[in-house]
Design an enzyme around this catalytic site. Structure first.
Site, PDB file in Angstrom:
ATOM      1  N   LYS A  33       0.848  -1.183   0.000  1.00 49.81           N
ATOM      2  CA  LYS A  33       0.000   0.000   0.000  1.00 49.81           C
ATOM      3  C   LYS A  33       0.888   1.239   0.000  1.00 49.81           C
ATOM      4  CE  LYS A  33      -4.163  -0.112   0.845  1.00 49.81           C
ATOM      5  NZ  LYS A  33      -5.301  -0.383  -0.050  1.00 49.81           N
ATOM      6  N   THR A  93      -3.280  -5.512   1.132  1.00 48.92           N
ATOM      7  CA  THR A  93      -2.680  -4.190   1.263  1.00 48.92           C
ATOM      8  C   THR A  93      -3.468  -3.326   2.253  1.00 48.92           C
ATOM      9  OG1 THR A  93      -3.920  -3.232  -0.609  1.00 48.92           O
ATOM     10  CG2 THR A  93      -1.812  -4.324  -1.098  1.00 48.92           C
ATOM     11  N   ASP A  94      -4.758  -3.603   2.400  1.00 46.90           N
ATOM     12  CA  ASP A  94      -5.529  -2.870   3.397  1.00 46.90           C
ATOM     13  C   ASP A  94      -5.003  -3.149   4.806  1.00 46.90           C
ATOM     14  OD1 ASP A  94      -8.040  -1.166   3.862  1.00 46.90           O
ATOM     15  OD2 ASP A  94      -8.414  -2.881   5.181  1.00 46.90           O
ATOM     16  N   PHE A 153      31.522  30.120 -14.279  1.00 48.30           N
ATOM     17  CA  PHE A 153      31.433  28.997 -15.213  1.00 48.30           C
ATOM     18  C   PHE A 153      32.080  29.425 -16.523  1.00 48.30           C
ATOM     19  CE2 PHE A 153      29.070  26.136 -18.206  1.00 48.30           C
ATOM     20  CZ  PHE A 153      29.637  24.962 -17.745  1.00 48.30           C
ATOM     21  N   HIS A 195      18.717  27.909 -13.469  1.00 45.37           N
ATOM     22  CA  HIS A 195      19.417  28.972 -14.189  1.00 45.37           C
ATOM     23  C   HIS A 195      18.806  30.343 -13.919  1.00 45.37           C
ATOM     24  CE1 HIS A 195      21.712  25.994 -16.352  1.00 45.37           C
ATOM     25  NE2 HIS A 195      20.618  25.433 -16.809  1.00 45.37           N
ATOM     26  N   GLN A 218      29.104  20.797 -10.432  1.00 42.58           N
ATOM     27  CA  GLN A 218      29.717  19.512 -10.103  1.00 42.58           C
ATOM     28  C   GLN A 218      30.688  19.646  -8.935  1.00 42.58           C
ATOM     29  OE1 GLN A 218      29.179  20.649 -13.179  1.00 42.58           O
ATOM     30  NE2 GLN A 218      28.963  19.001 -14.689  1.00 42.58           N
ATOM     31  N   ARG A 229      28.237  34.744 -11.237  1.00 37.80           N
ATOM     32  CA  ARG A 229      26.871  34.329 -11.576  1.00 37.80           C
ATOM     33  C   ARG A 229      26.130  33.865 -10.325  1.00 37.80           C
ATOM     34  NH1 ARG A 229      26.673  28.132 -14.004  1.00 37.80           N
ATOM     35  NH2 ARG A 229      27.884  27.159 -12.334  1.00 37.80           N
TER      36      ARG A 229
END
Length: 297
Positions: free
Chosen positions: A11, A56-57, A156, A249, A221, A173
């Site tokens: 569930k 599942t109940d 960058f 961005h 990175q 930036r």
């Protein structure tokens, strides 16, 4: 005749809110719990026999009953209680995986009596995945939707360029991302000392945020690696951490048509498309085991 492959059932997304009343002061844990069970389930697929199937109940009801019986000390501890129960109480079940999301609330301070008013926090969602096979444990915790930004100290440049490259190099930036991370603990059996799940989460979150803030970044990175390395270096209970970091961005708006100079002040925040940076940082001598598709977007 085709052969049945890997299978599981359970569930998903059981929403449970547990209120702990300490006199006039209340405490709240707000979870979404998904139960997945696997084991001797071939016959239900081949013939439809439900003789080995726990409904599942029933798994849903167990979640709510355990919230009452055991309380919710942490997502990890609650998942451990559930996984142990399903594997040890049902002979056909060989493996249980419990996934938990926790939604944080903070107390609203006010002049009235009692401390029982809360506002939903708009930051991250806490995550935990607990897997138990009757012998060993695997606990992977994490978070998602944690949006962070450095408004400077990010560059960058020096990247590969070809005839399709139009991106200008940037020497100052905005660096922003929405952190999705998972970390795996080296606690694997009941003979080991169990980590303090609450302390571990708070400290891991603190270290990855501090690494993001303190890294003068030449690439997302690089920031990712510093975040993972700081966690591994400071948290002995964690052997592996994996991040999925979309680059949110921010592009400088061209204000020259209006006779205005934009000195890194006004940006357009683009929601898509976005760069997506993903990697695992692992303790030396350990093997990575977090699936590469567990944290990606």
């Amino acid at each position: 005749m085709p052969i049945l492959g890997q299978n599981q059932y359970g569930k998903a997304e059981n929403r449970v809110v547990k209120i702990t009343r300490d006199g006039a002061t209340h405490h709240i844990r707000d979870l979404s719990v998904s139960v997945s069970l696997s084991g001797d389930m071939d016959e239900v697929h081949y013939s439809g026999s439900n003789a080995s199937v726990l409904p599942t109940d029933t798994t849903k009801n167990t979640v709510y009953a355990f919230a009452k019986e055991h309380g919710i000390a942490s997502p990890e501890q609650f998942g451990i209680h559930l996984a142990r129960h399903f594997v040890t109480s049902q002979e056909p079940i060989r493996r249980a995986r419990i996934r938990v999301e926790e939604y944080a609330w903070e107390r609203i301070e006010h002049a009235g009596k009692g401390a029982h008013s809360f506002v939903r926090k708009g930051q991250e969602t806490r995550l935990a995945q607990i897997t138990y096979d009757g012998t060993s444990w695997e606990v992977v915790s994490g978070l998602k939707d944690l949006v962070v930004m450095n408004s400077t100290d990010s560059e960058f440049w020096g990247y590969v360029k070809d005839k399709y490259t139009t991106l200008p190099e940037a020497y100052d930036r905005i660096l922003a991302t929405e952190v999705s991370g998972r970390w795996r603990f080296n606690w694997t059996d009941d003979e080991q000392r169990m980590p303090d799940w609450e302390e571990s989460y708070e400290q891991t979150r603190k270290h990855l945020l501090q690494a993001f803030a303190e890294t003068y970044s030449l690439s997302l990175q690089q920031s990712l690696y510093q975040m993972g390395s700081r966690v591994i270096d400071h948290r002995d209970e964690i052997d592996e951490i994996r991040f999925s970091l979309p680059n949110k961005h921010h592009f400088l708006v061209d204000l020259e048509p209006f006779g205005l100079k934009n000195d890194n002040e006004v940006y357009y925040a683009a929601d898509r498309p976005y760069g997506l940076i993903e990697a695992t940082v692992v303790r030396d001598g350990c093997d990575p085991r977090i699936p590469v598709d567990l944290s990606n977007l």
